[in-house]
Design a protein around this motif. Structure first.
Motif, PDB file in Angstrom:
ATOM      1  N   TRP A  49      55.928  45.582  24.491  1.00 14.78           N
ATOM      2  CA  TRP A  49      55.841  46.067  25.855  1.00 14.78           C
ATOM      3  C   TRP A  49      56.988  44.754  26.717  1.00 14.78           C
ATOM      4  O   TRP A  49      56.292  43.780  27.678  1.00 14.78           O
ATOM      5  N   SER A 106      41.975  44.266  28.480  1.00 15.09           N
ATOM      6  CA  SER A 106      40.432  44.404  28.575  1.00 15.09           C
ATOM      7  C   SER A 106      39.444  44.252  28.548  1.00 15.09           C
ATOM      8  O   SER A 106      38.167  43.821  28.820  1.00 15.09           O
ATOM      9  N   LEU A 145      47.405  38.061  34.468  1.00 11.78           N
ATOM     10  CA  LEU A 145      47.742  39.451  34.262  1.00 11.78           C
ATOM     11  C   LEU A 145      49.445  39.717  34.978  1.00 11.78           C
ATOM     12  O   LEU A 145      50.627  40.162  33.700  1.00 11.78           O
ATOM     13  N   ALA A 190      46.428  48.915  35.545  1.00 11.14           N
ATOM     14  CA  ALA A 190      45.961  49.882  35.271  1.00 11.14           C
ATOM     15  C   ALA A 190      44.773  48.894  34.712  1.00 11.14           C
ATOM     16  O   ALA A 190      43.658  49.295  33.953  1.00 11.14           O
ATOM     17  N   THR A 191      44.707  47.125  34.048  1.00 11.88           N
ATOM     18  CA  THR A 191      44.403  47.035  32.779  1.00 11.88           C
ATOM     19  C   THR A 191      43.231  46.306  34.202  1.00 11.88           C
ATOM     20  O   THR A 191      41.855  46.282  33.756  1.00 11.88           O
ATOM     21  N   MET A 236      46.903  47.961  27.175  1.00 13.12           N
ATOM     22  CA  MET A 236      45.194  47.666  28.371  1.00 13.12           C
ATOM     23  C   MET A 236      44.017  47.324  27.567  1.00 13.12           C
ATOM     24  O   MET A 236      43.623  46.739  28.790  1.00 13.12           O
ATOM     25  N   GLU A 288      52.176  41.111  25.166  1.00 12.95           N
ATOM     26  CA  GLU A 288      53.210  42.408  25.319  1.00 12.95           C
ATOM     27  C   GLU A 288      54.406  41.785  24.135  1.00 12.95           C
ATOM     28  O   GLU A 288      54.896  42.931  24.431  1.00 12.95           O
ATOM     29  N   PHE A 314      40.994  49.615  34.956  1.00 11.18           N
ATOM     30  CA  PHE A 314      39.729  50.100  33.854  1.00 11.18           C
ATOM     31  C   PHE A 314      38.803  49.003  33.793  1.00 11.18           C
ATOM     32  O   PHE A 314      37.879  49.010  33.495  1.00 11.18           O
ATOM     33  N   THR A 315      39.432  47.593  33.917  1.00  4.89           N
ATOM     34  CA  THR A 315      38.069  46.316  33.541  1.00  4.89           C
ATOM     35  C   THR A 315      36.881  46.394  34.475  1.00  4.89           C
ATOM     36  O   THR A 315      36.029  46.026  34.737  1.00  4.89           O
ATOM     37  N   LEU A 322      50.952  47.084  34.180  1.00  7.50           N
ATOM     38  CA  LEU A 322      50.459  47.233  32.800  1.00  7.50           C
ATOM     39  C   LEU A 322      48.870  46.206  33.561  1.00  7.50           C
ATOM     40  O   LEU A 322      47.783  46.199  33.171  1.00  7.50           O
ATOM     41  N   ILE A 364      50.593  52.635  27.368  1.00 11.98           N
ATOM     42  CA  ILE A 364      49.731  51.543  28.428  1.00 11.98           C
ATOM     43  C   ILE A 364      48.681  51.687  27.628  1.00 11.98           C
ATOM     44  O   ILE A 364      47.905  51.086  27.705  1.00 11.98           O
TER      45      ILE A 364
END
Length: 315
Positions: free
Chosen positions: A264, A190, A251, A103-104, A186, A259, A107-108, A100, A182
């Motif tokens: 999660w 983000s 994170l 990925a966050t 996410m 979560e 993307f951020t 998680l 996710i």
């Protein structure tokens, strides 16, 4: 460089030691006890026997010494609630939080850095004001409210994404299924992290854009994309790396609220369950793991500075 690394490692170990003392004594001296002991259906004799079995009848200083000795041997003890090894519980939950978090963060950065550069390039204009206002607004949104809003809109009303979990119950693991689950957690994380990336990128870029070498590059006729993203952004990476170094421990430590809102199965959810059940050994395990992540991340961030800027040397 070697002396600097050894010094920082020693400082980190001392910090972990102090954190362990503070956390252990606070949770053990607090009123109450593990959920198993506080079971109202148990008799007084059963509670007393369980207290002795778990070693909770010993002085707290002695218990800390035994716990610290086990830690030095790589043994974090057993969960008071599930009687499973704490190391196994952490090993099961940490990869989920890492997925998680990765990925966050990806993307951020993909969204936040270009927006920060754009805000700096269009400084004072409508685009800059819009991006700044949006990022400020994002910092003020409570994460639990945003997560619940996403669930209502995208999971309940539109039924585009699942509301909770990491994979579909009863199905085999699949990357596509994981990616589907996710998205909402996410996006929630983000949106909370984006304002920091945008604001730091903009501030760093504003300082760099006014330097002589940028004006020289533009005078030579280089394209705007090459000037701002190859030359200016490269020299603005140090403050950006600093904020990334601060975000990563948050994170990896697991966003407790996110979560739990999305079910999660990560470190944040494990920490809440352990705190609720007064599962002392799990709380200590999570604390030490997150503390180690923070210290390692700070060390790597400092070392990254010397890579981004050869003028920085640690002697």
């Amino acid at each position: 460089m070697a002396r600097f690394i050894v010094s920082r490692v020693c400082q980190g170990l001392l910090t972990l030691f102090l954190v362990s003392i503070l956390t252990f004594f606070l949770i053990n001296l607090a009123p109450g006890g593990p959920s198993a002991i506080m079971n109202f259906e148990s008799t007084a004799e059963q509670r007393e026997a369980l207290t002795k079995q778990l070693g909770l009848d010993k002085p707290v200083v002695q218990r800390y010494g035994e716990w610290l000795g086990g830690l030095l041997r790589g043994d974090l003890g057993l969960s008071l609630d599930s009687q499973q090894p704490v190391a196994s519980l952490l090993g099961e939950r940490l990869p989920n939080t890492v997925i998680l978090a990765a990925a966050t963060l990806t993307f951020t950065l993909l969204i936040g850095i270009p927006l920060g550069v754009l805000a700096a390039v269009k400084r004072g204009g409508a685009i800059d004001r819009l991006i700044t206002f949006t990022s400020t607004f994002g910092m003020a949104i409570p994460e639990f409210w945003l997560g619940i809003l996403f669930i209502i809109v995208f999971a309940v009303i539109l039924q585009i994404f699942p509301s909770s979990g990491m994979v579909t119950a009863g199905s085999e693991f699949a990357i596509a299924d994981l990616a589907h689950h996710i998205v909402l957690p996410m996006l929630t994380l983000s949106i909370l992290m984006l304002p920091n990336i945008i604001r730091f990128t903009r501030s760093a870029m504003v300082d760099v854009i006014g330097l002589d070498f940028i004006r020289t590059a533009r005078a030579k006729g280089l394209g705007s994309f090459r000037v701002f993203f190859r030359h200016a952004l490269r020299n603005a990476l140090i403050p950006i790396a600093a904020i990334i170094g601060l975000i990563i421990p948050i994170l990896l430590g697991g966003s407790v609220v996110v979560e739990n809102v999305f079910g999660w199965p990560g470190m944040g959810r494990l920490a809440v369950q352990a705190a609720t059940n007064r599962d002392y050994t799990v709380v200590m395990g999570v604390t030490m793991l997150v503390g180690s992540i923070v210290i390692i991340t700070n060390l790597l961030t400092d070392l990254l500075y010397s890579v981004l800027d050869p003028r920085i040397r640690y002697e």
